[in-house]
Motif scaffolding. Structure first.
Motif, PDB file in Angstrom:
ATOM      1  N   SER A  18     103.329 -17.184-134.528  1.00  0.00           N
ATOM      2  CA  SER A  18     102.768 -16.655-133.111  1.00  0.00           C
ATOM      3  C   SER A  18     103.440 -17.009-131.838  1.00  0.00           C
ATOM      4  CB  SER A  18     101.479 -17.494-132.996  1.00  0.00           C
ATOM      5  OG  SER A  18     101.717 -18.970-133.141  1.00  0.00           O
ATOM      6  N   THR A  78      98.003 -18.172-124.517  1.00  0.00           N
ATOM      7  CA  THR A  78      96.693 -17.496-124.452  1.00  0.00           C
ATOM      8  C   THR A  78      96.122 -17.610-123.235  1.00  0.00           C
ATOM      9  OG1 THR A  78      95.537 -19.426-125.169  1.00  0.00           O
ATOM     10  CG2 THR A  78      96.298 -18.266-126.899  1.00  0.00           C
ATOM     11  N   ALA A  85     100.785 -13.181-127.564  1.00  0.00           N
ATOM     12  CA  ALA A  85      99.579 -13.420-126.754  1.00  0.00           C
ATOM     13  C   ALA A  85     100.386 -13.187-125.217  1.00  0.00           C
ATOM     14  CB  ALA A  85      98.979 -14.911-126.777  1.00  0.00           C
ATOM     15  N   ALA A 134      92.531 -17.310-127.074  1.00  0.00           N
ATOM     16  CA  ALA A 134      92.613 -18.474-128.047  1.00  0.00           C
ATOM     17  C   ALA A 134      92.029 -18.117-129.288  1.00  0.00           C
ATOM     18  CB  ALA A 134      92.475 -19.926-127.947  1.00  0.00           C
ATOM     19  N   MET A 183      93.637 -15.192-130.968  1.00  0.00           N
ATOM     20  CA  MET A 183      94.787 -15.703-131.686  1.00  0.00           C
ATOM     21  C   MET A 183      94.251 -16.067-133.075  1.00  0.00           C
ATOM     22  SD  MET A 183      97.898 -16.742-131.725  1.00  0.00           S
ATOM     23  CE  MET A 183      98.633 -16.405-129.983  1.00  0.00           C
ATOM     24  N   ARG A 184      93.276 -16.792-133.020  1.00  0.00           N
ATOM     25  CA  ARG A 184      92.917 -17.591-134.161  1.00  0.00           C
ATOM     26  C   ARG A 184      92.463 -16.483-135.076  1.00  0.00           C
ATOM     27  NH1 ARG A 184      86.630 -20.109-134.851  1.00  0.00           N
ATOM     28  NH2 ARG A 184      87.181 -21.617-136.752  1.00  0.00           N
ATOM     29  N   VAL A 199      98.758 -22.217-127.148  1.00  0.00           N
ATOM     30  CA  VAL A 199      97.425 -21.947-127.146  1.00  0.00           C
ATOM     31  C   VAL A 199      96.432 -23.007-126.425  1.00  0.00           C
ATOM     32  CG1 VAL A 199      95.439 -21.659-128.788  1.00  0.00           C
ATOM     33  CG2 VAL A 199      97.619 -21.120-129.833  1.00  0.00           C
ATOM     34  N   ASN A 224      88.765 -25.349-127.605  1.00  0.00           N
ATOM     35  CA  ASN A 224      89.402 -24.389-128.568  1.00  0.00           C
ATOM     36  C   ASN A 224      89.466 -24.772-129.981  1.00  0.00           C
ATOM     37  OD1 ASN A 224      89.201 -21.772-127.235  1.00  0.00           O
ATOM     38  ND2 ASN A 224      90.975 -22.308-125.951  1.00  0.00           N
TER      39      ASN A 224
END
Length: 404
Positions: free
Chosen positions: A198, A202, A240, A258, A261-262, A281, A310
């Motif tokens: 990653s 974010t 991101a 976020a 992204m998750r 993040v 988050n």
């Protein structure tokens, strides 16, 4: 007697050219290699010369070009070219050429060269999406990767005609960077591995115009992805909010928040051997985002925004990890760097944690980085200030040791 500028003193690259329309792009790769001081011998397939002719390859490389084992037989080219090479780089690697290489066929000079090469071998595939996704092609790619070859993932985009999809030859500049990394001594110790990385920062929306974000540029995550690809891995990069071009041979999934992204990381992680969470993040997001732009009013000089935590993606990955999977976290700290890093490693439960100091003019957006790689076993490895690719290489060294 060889002088300082003789071919004998230069890194020797064999540039294999398959019979694909993308071969015209390889002329630019050849130019970059020769202009940066490499001695390049172009070995096309017979049908590749239907796309770009022999005079073009000879003029750009300054060396003879042949497709047959019967030319200059006294020099035994079908053996010598591969034996003498420091790198064999095949682009475009067509479905047919991948199949012949995987099955050890030797019906022309290029396939003979592939069999005699004892140096790193890189394939940059280019073909229509259906051909790339066919089980036969995927099996051939897996075979080559298992043997230690680097097979770069093709890019997505416009193909021949009106078709669009995965199968496009990556940008020549990106291919050149892969070649240089491998010639610099990059190993193929991640061949056959699937890694997820990653990158970026974010953004948590306040309204359609504004967001809560951070200063992450994504450079370190992209460096991790590039180095992993050069070491033979199949790489999925969850990016991101970066303005960086897609690295050669890397599948890029673009996200914003976020939660996005998750979702993307959890979708890719189950099939991965390694997950590296290098993205910044956001810890919090607004409880709700306004559907329209929030207007400034005269009644109040403040605008309270209620925040909610988050999800902790790294901690979730550790809990849900597959057997044998290696998980790496990053910790960006402004003070008490090692103290906070050690505490985070213990709290998250990942295998490795890369901790570094950040600030307004430190790390974010800069080409250099430094840090300490903390291990769950208690070891600590300090990485001095250097390029972000050097730090990435150190991380992958530690990962490769764990995988072994």
């Amino acid at each position: 007697m060889s002088g300082p500028n003789s071919v004998a003193d230069k890194p020797r690259v064999v540039l294999g050219v398959g019979a694909g329309i993308a071969s015209y792009k390889v002329c630019e790769l050849l130019r970059r290699l020769t202009e940066s001081g490499h001695a390049v011998r172009v070995v096309p397939t017979r049908d590749a010369l239907r796309f770009v002719g022999e005079p073009t390859w000879a003029a750009l490389s300054g060396q003879p070009v042949s497709t047959e084992v019967w030319n200059s037989v006294s020099e035994v080219p079908h053996v010598r070219i591969g034996q003498d090479a420091d790198l064999v780089f095949v682009a475009p690697a067509t479905a047919d050429l991948l199949a012949r290489a995987a099955h050890g066929l030797a019906d022309d000079l290029l396939t003979n060269t592939l069999l005699t090469a004892r140096c790193p071998v890189v394939f940059a595939p280019a073909m229509h999406t259906e051909m790339w996704e066919h089980p036969a092609t995927q099996a051939n790619v897996a075979t080559l990767r298992a043997r230690g070859c680097v097979v770069i993932e093709p890019a997505s985009g416009r193909l021949t005609g009106a078709d669009t999809g995965k199968g496009r030859l990556p940008d020549p500049g990106e291919l050149f960077e892969v070649a240089v990394r491998i010639l610099a001594g990059t190993t193929s110790d991640l061949a056959g591995r699937h890694v997820v990385v990653s990158a970026g920062g974010t953004r948590e929306p306040i309204d359609p115009v504004r967001f809560i974000g951070n200063r992450s540029s994504g450079l370190q995550g992209y460096a991790l992805a590039k180095v992993a690809a050069a070491r033979g891995a199949k790489v999925t990069l969850v990016a991101a909010n970066t303005a960086l071009p897609d690295p050669a041979g890397v599948s890029v999934v673009r996200v914003g928040s976020a939660l996005e992204m998750r979702e993307a990381v959890h979708a890719a992680a189950p099939a991965a051997d390694v997950v590296v969470m290098a993205a910044a993040v956001a810890d919090f997001r607004p409880v709700s985002a306004a559907g329209q732009k929030i207007k400034k009013t005269e009644e109040s000089d403040t605008l309270p925004i209620e925040l909610v935590k988050n999800p902790d993606i790294l901690a979730e990955l550790v809990v849900q990890r597959a057997s044998g999977q290696v998980i790496v976290g990053f910790a960006a700290e402004t003070d008490n760097v090692l103290e906070h890093g050690r505490a985070k490693l213990a709290r998250k439960g990942c295998d490795l944690l890369v901790v570094n100091q950040v600030g307004e003019n430190l790390t974010f957006g800069a080409p250099d980085n430094a840090g300490v790689i903390l291990s769950a076993t208690g070891s600590e490895r300090e990485i001095p200030l250097g390029t972000k690719e050097e730090l990435a290489a150190a991380v992958w060294d530690e990962v490769a040791t764990l995988l072994a």
